[in-house]
Design an enzyme around this catalytic site. Structure first.
Site, mmCIF file in Angstrom:
data_model
loop_
_atom_site.group_PDB
_atom_site.id
_atom_site.type_symbol
_atom_site.label_atom_id
_atom_site.label_comp_id
_atom_site.label_asym_id
_atom_site.label_seq_id
_atom_site.Cartn_x
_atom_site.Cartn_y
_atom_site.Cartn_z
ATOM 1 C CG HIS A 68 -1.898 -1.118 1.282
ATOM 2 N ND1 HIS A 68 -1.532 -2.400 1.583
ATOM 3 C CD2 HIS A 68 -3.246 -1.132 1.069
ATOM 4 C CE1 HIS A 68 -2.612 -3.176 1.560
ATOM 5 N NE2 HIS A 68 -3.656 -2.435 1.245
ATOM 6 C CD GLU B 40 -19.911 -6.511 25.153
ATOM 7 O OE1 GLU B 40 -20.821 -6.656 25.990
ATOM 8 O OE2 GLU B 40 -20.005 -5.733 24.165
#
Length: 631
Positions: free
Chosen positions: A37, A373
């Site tokens: 990238h 969570e």
């Protein structure tokens, strides 16, 4: 070209050259690898050049130094930039960068992992580096109490992830002014523009709404960047994390691709790479290191601690009814008394998981993550970076939300301990939304994981202590209901072991259970004994690793006849663990009755639901009778 080392504070002209070098090297390594990238790296090159040259307090020769700042690439796909930084500070050679990037058996992987000593956590699954950084920052402010800063580079595409905003929310809640978050707003994602593009005002409003101090800059103006970093450093004495919104151009420095779609995750072909490198002024060989961390009181104790004394575990009598979730909380308090590196987190159900006991006893080592969570697991991962022993708990079903963070914790090689309560149909009236029926499969699938499912208070306490010394991701499933104690104080429960609770020379069938179903297996064994049918009963408290030797011995003793009962879906849980272990051990002529929750449950009492699912003592006994009758 000779190497030029910069040993004093560099001027902006030198930093400009460094930024060009980072861009050139990002192009060179990705073109050589044939993947990567480069354009995502080029947009943030100016930010990193200023950071490593003037602001990142880091001893590159001692990456484990407790006082070092932390640099986390949440946009892990920009690994060409990170590895180019490592070359620019002199810890990665040009040869390794150009010829080792994304190659088999090499350490410069496609996305960063802690195989490199300067990388704290694995990134690349977007939206995770910033949440992990919150855990590192919690350690720095509240546990290490050292002045290191956590610098996190985020991409704008990942700002669509809810986990980024969970992280900002908790960073503000815990007043983590030691966090400096660089947001690379280059407008373009993988397949098109991001949802907000270059709407810096909208990003600023969102970050400010989550309690951050916001600085908006031109991400290619070196003086602007330098001033923003200096301002962020000054603000570490305050009570807010700093977000630097840097407006940048994807592919900056190469006019053919600047701000153009279609170049995400694409290396430049060799001819284009040659033109880009020429436009950027050619290959450079600068070695630039920024300031070292200042010696700080207590720095030697940051990530290391003296060996803990042995924990005095809670004592439960045989026959006394204790919920294993309660034993988890009791044992955690005992560990906390003996080991200052033990910390606990919870997802705002601490009165149900019994993490409340630790929070009450050691509030300075407890971190409430509320109903977040993903952030809870990420914070545990970040705390583990700093050498702490995190235990994170919530209802077992809710770990499904955080599964990507769990698997990335395994890729990071961090030791994180998870406890899931209220599992299976045993919980009763709450209904299926609260009944974890896939958690054993989920956790077994994590690389290198340990999965434990104790049946009484004594085994739970011993296994909680064992988790503190267990590497990798470890998971304990605990029960809501209280069940009779089976083992006396002092009994040992090695990870990877099991217990044989009934056995004899005339055993016809082996019953295997864990947790709730172990008690049902014992009930079934009593029924069968009254009928003259002798069975072996195994407590398979360690689901992974599983006790293959004991299972193999049972297979030989009972002619390969097994009844495996589990309060879990049939896929991937105890039954498949037992079966795969026996098959791998070469056992033949196996006859296995696998009792599991095969339909969608509803509400009811625990007893009603165990019977409905066909995993209670009556059904286990019936399955054993059928197998025994066939011998």
């Amino acid at each position: 070209m000779s190497t030029t080392e910069v040993t004093s504070m560099p001027g902006l002209d030198t930093i400009s050259d460094l930024a060009a070098q980072l861009r050139v090297d990002s192009i060179r390594c990705s073109t050589s690898a044939g993947s990567g990238h480069p354009t995502s790296s080029m947009s943030a090159a100016d930010l990193l050049a200023v950071l490593v040259a003037r602001h990142l307090r880091y001893d590159w020769d001692d990456p484990a130094l407790p006082a070092n700042d932390h640099l986390i690439f949440s946009k892990g796909h920009a690994s060409p930039l990170l590895y180019s930084v490592f070359r620019a500070v002199g810890v990665v050679s040009e040869d390794e960068l150009i010829n080792g990037y994304r190659r088999f058996g090499q350490r410069l992987e496609g996305h960063p992992t802690p195989i490199l000593p300067w990388v704290d956590v694995a990134t690349g699954s977007l939206g995770q580096g910033l949440p992990d950084g919150v855990g590192v920052a919690l350690a720095g402010k509240y546990l290490d109490k050292l002045p290191y800063r956590i610098w996190v580079l985020c991409g704008d595409s990942e700002l669509a992830e809810g986990s980024i905003w969970e992280a900002l929310d908790k960073a503000s809640h815990y007043q983590l002014s030691n966090m400096i978050i660089m947001m690379d707003i280059n407008r373009l994602g993988q397949s098109g523009p991001t949802d907000l593009g270059w709407d810096i005002e909208a990003y600023a409003a969102r970050a400010a709404a989550f309690g951050a101090r916001v600085i908006a800059i031109d991400g290619h103006d070196l003086a602007d960047i330098d001033a923003a970093f200096s301002g962020a450093e000054a603000a570490t004495a305050g009570d807010q994390p700093t977000v630097i919104l840097a407006k940048t151009i994807k592919g900056k420095g190469f006019s053919e691709v600047e701000n153009k779609e279609g170049w995400h995750g694409r290396p430049f072909p060799p001819d284009m790479a040659e033109r880009a490198i020429a436009e950027l002024g050619g290959v450079r060989n600068l070695i630039v290191r920024g300031p070292l961390p200042e010696p700080a009181a207590g720095a030697d104790a940051g990530a290391a601690a003296a060996a803990p004394a042995g924990a005095t575990l809670p004592d439960y009598a045989v026959g006394d009814k204790v919920a294993t979730r309660k034993a988890y909380g009791d044992a955690l308090v005992a560990l906390g008394a003996s080991d200052p590196k033990v910390v606990a987190l919870d997802g705002e159900v601490k009165n149900s998981t019994f993490a409340l006991e630790f929070a009450t006893a050691y509030p300075e080592r407890y971190f409430e993550m509320y109903i977040a969570e993903q952030q809870m697991v990420a914070a545990a991962t970040g705390l583990a970076v700093r050498g702490y022993k995190p235990f994170a708990s919530t209802f077992a079903a809710f770990f499904t939300r955080a599964y990507d963070f769990i698997r990335m914790g395994a890729i990071s090689g961090r030791d994180v301990r998870l406890a899931g309560s209220h599992a299976g149909v045993e919980i009763g009236a709450d209904g299926p939304s609260q009944m974890a029926l896939e958690d054993l499969a989920m956790m077994r699938a994590v690389h290198g994981s340990t999965v434990l499912y104790p049946a009484d208070g004594t085994s739970t306490a011993v296994l909680v202590k064992a988790m503190a010394a267990t590497p990798g991701i470890s998971y304990m499933r605990t029960t809501r209901g209280a069940y009779p104690g089976l083992y006396p104080s002092g009994e040992t429960f090695p990870v990877g072991g099991s217990k044989v609770l009934r056995s004899g020379e005339r055993d016809a069938v082996t019953l295997v259970g864990a947790g709730v179903t172990l008690h049902e297996c014992l009930g079934a064994a009593d029924q069968l004994a009254a009928e003259g049918i002798h069975v072996r009963v195994i407590d398979c408290y360690s689901v992974k690793p599983i006790d293959t030797a004991t299972l193999t011995a049972a297979a030989q003793a009972t002619g390969g006849c097994f009844v495996v009962a589990e309060d879990h879906h049939p896929e991937g849980g105890l039954g498949e663990a037992v079966t795969s272990a026996l098959v791998a051990a070469g056992q033949q002529n196996l006859t296995i009755a696998h009792l599991a929750v095969r339909e969608m449950p509803g509400s009811g009492t625990g007893a009603e639901l165990l019977a409905w699912a066909g995993i209670d003592a009556e059904h286990i006994a019936a399955a054993a009778r059928e197998l025994a009758g066939g011998r």
